[in-house]
Design an enzyme around this catalytic site. Structure first.
Site, PDB file in Angstrom:
ATOM      1  N   ASN A  25      15.432  15.311  11.645  1.00 12.14           N
ATOM      2  CA  ASN A  25      16.536  14.081  11.258  1.00 12.14           C
ATOM      3  C   ASN A  25      16.746  14.005  10.120  1.00 12.14           C
ATOM      4  OD1 ASN A  25      13.830  13.138  10.663  1.00 12.14           O
ATOM      5  ND2 ASN A  25      13.620  11.551  11.703  1.00 12.14           N
TER       6      ASN A  25
ATOM      7  N   LYS B  22      15.259  16.298   4.045  1.00 15.92           N
ATOM      8  CA  LYS B  22      14.536  17.144   4.548  1.00 15.92           C
ATOM      9  C   LYS B  22      14.790  18.582   4.561  1.00 15.92           C
ATOM     10  CE  LYS B  22      12.044  13.287   7.234  1.00 15.92           C
ATOM     11  NZ  LYS B  22      11.686  12.891   8.652  1.00 15.92           N
TER      12      LYS B  22
ATOM     13  N   GLU C 291       5.131   6.476  -2.760  1.00 17.02           N
ATOM     14  CA  GLU C 291       5.839   7.945  -2.644  1.00 17.02           C
ATOM     15  C   GLU C 291       6.321   8.191  -3.623  1.00 17.02           C
ATOM     16  OE1 GLU C 291       8.155   6.917   0.999  1.00 17.02           O
ATOM     17  OE2 GLU C 291       6.182   6.679   2.165  1.00 17.02           O
TER      18      GLU C 291
ATOM     19  N   TYR D 256       2.181  11.804   4.738  1.00 14.47           N
ATOM     20  CA  TYR D 256       2.552  11.383   6.179  1.00 14.47           C
ATOM     21  C   TYR D 256       1.180  11.005   6.751  1.00 14.47           C
ATOM     22  CZ  TYR D 256       7.185  12.618   6.828  1.00 14.47           C
ATOM     23  OH  TYR D 256       8.773  12.559   6.679  1.00 14.47           O
TER      24      TYR D 256
ATOM     25  N   HIS E 193      14.431  11.260   5.022  1.00 18.78           N
ATOM     26  CA  HIS E 193      13.400   9.999   5.103  1.00 18.78           C
ATOM     27  C   HIS E 193      13.622   9.037   4.154  1.00 18.78           C
ATOM     28  CE1 HIS E 193       9.320   8.336   4.310  1.00 18.78           C
ATOM     29  NE2 HIS E 193       9.679   8.525   3.009  1.00 18.78           N
TER      30      HIS E 193
HETATM   31  P1  RTP Z   1      10.525   8.844   7.595  1.00 22.88           P
HETATM   32  O1  RTP Z   1       9.237   8.623   7.542  1.00 22.88           O
HETATM   33  O2  RTP Z   1      10.683  10.355   7.743  1.00 22.88           O
HETATM   34  O3  RTP Z   1      11.810   8.160   7.161  1.00 22.88           O
HETATM   35  O4  RTP Z   1      10.606   8.512   9.448  1.00 22.88           O
HETATM   36  P2  RTP Z   1      10.494   7.013  10.284  1.00 22.88           P
HETATM   37  O5  RTP Z   1       9.771   6.270   9.208  1.00 22.88           O
HETATM   38  O6  RTP Z   1      11.949   7.014  10.617  1.00 22.88           O
HETATM   39  O7  RTP Z   1       9.637   7.596  11.149  1.00 22.88           O
HETATM   40  P3  RTP Z   1       7.872   7.744  11.319  1.00 22.88           P
HETATM   41  O8  RTP Z   1       7.626   6.988  12.773  1.00 22.88           O
HETATM   42  O9  RTP Z   1       7.163   7.497  10.159  1.00 22.88           O
HETATM   43  O10 RTP Z   1       7.950   9.324  11.647  1.00 22.88           O
HETATM   44  C1  RTP Z   1       8.005  10.379  10.369  1.00 22.88           C
HETATM   45  C2  RTP Z   1       8.712  11.512  11.004  1.00 22.88           C
HETATM   46  O11 RTP Z   1       7.997  12.197  11.795  1.00 22.88           O
HETATM   47  C3  RTP Z   1       8.821  12.992  12.730  1.00 22.88           C
HETATM   48  N1  RTP Z   1       8.438  12.672  14.264  1.00 22.88           N
HETATM   49  N2  RTP Z   1       8.443  13.557  15.079  1.00 22.88           N
HETATM   50  N3  RTP Z   1       7.827  12.589  18.717  1.00 22.88           N
HETATM   51  C4  RTP Z   1       7.937  13.543  17.409  1.00 22.88           C
HETATM   52  O12 RTP Z   1       8.069  14.567  17.489  1.00 22.88           O
HETATM   53  C5  RTP Z   1       8.283  12.724  16.160  1.00 22.88           C
HETATM   54  N4  RTP Z   1       7.967  11.458  15.793  1.00 22.88           N
HETATM   55  C6  RTP Z   1       8.395  11.214  14.375  1.00 22.88           C
HETATM   56  C7  RTP Z   1      10.334  12.599  12.266  1.00 22.88           C
HETATM   57  O13 RTP Z   1      10.965  13.496  11.274  1.00 22.88           O
HETATM   58  C8  RTP Z   1       9.948  11.221  11.731  1.00 22.88           C
HETATM   59  O14 RTP Z   1      11.227  11.015  10.688  1.00 22.88           O
END
Ligand code: RTP
Length: 155
Positions: free
Chosen positions: A119, A16, A133, A56, A122
């Site tokens: 973070n 990212k 993707e 997303y 991804h």
């Molecule tokens: P990613 O898709 O980026 O690998 O992340 P992930 O599956 O671990 O998490 P996901 O729930 O799919 O969320 C995607 C990305 O959104 C951002 N996020 N911000 N509360 C918040 O501010 C929040 N929650 C999620 C994070 O960058 C997350 O990786």
């Protein structure tokens, strides 16, 4: 020499914008290489708002969605396609929990990140999403299928 009986999958991994800005690209690539996966696609890329929203789209209803789109489009990302046995689940383990505070030391987020909203990386959450993707982020011809000359033990 030894044919693997396991399913070979593809996953989409993305450094990212914060990971690029902080100079973590090499470190992150290195973790997947050392694990034993095969890199099949790689580019530095400034993504559009439309592409970030499509990527997303499942999170469209979340309150953090606009912030997430601003974050992902705030600078270039590094797009990667990786291939290997169990690569989707394995990459998620290497990456660690979404919230870096919950991510174990030894994982990318556990070692290198502090906040959920920053973070650094991804990884696709299923083999189906891995394919989706990779097709979304790479154009035809950008993903390269190649045969490693060594290491039948890993691939
Ligand atoms: P990613 O898709 O980026 O690998 O992340 P992930 O599956 O671990 O998490 P996901 O729930 O799919 O969320 C995607 C990305 O959104 C951002 N996020 N911000 N509360 C918040 O501010 C929040 N929650 C999620 C994070 O960058 C997350 O990786």
């Amino acid at each position: 020499l030894i044919a693997s009986l396991e399913q070979v999958d593809q996953t989409y991994i993305m450094v990212k914008p914060d990971g690029v800005q902080r100079g973590l690209v090499g470190e992150i690539i290195s973790r997947f290489e050392k694990k034993g996966f095969k890199l099949t696609g790689l580019k530095l890329f400034q993504c559009s708002k439309e592409l970030a929203e499509e990527h997303y789209k499942d999170l469209k209803q979340k309150s953090f969605f606009p912030k997430l789109i601003d974050y992902i489009t705030s600078g270039p990302v590094v797009c990667m396609a990786w291939e290997g046995v169990g690569v989707v689940a394995s990459a998620r383990k290497l990456i660690g929990a979404t919230d870096p505070l919950q991510a174990e030391p030894g994982t990318i987020r556990g070692d290198l990140a502090v906040q959920t909203g920053r973070n650094v990386v991804h990884g696709s959450d299923s083999p189906e999403n891995g394919k989706r993707e990779i097709a979304l982020w790479f154009k035809e011809g950008e993903v390269c299928d190649w045969t490693p000359v060594q290491s039948p033990w890993l691939r």
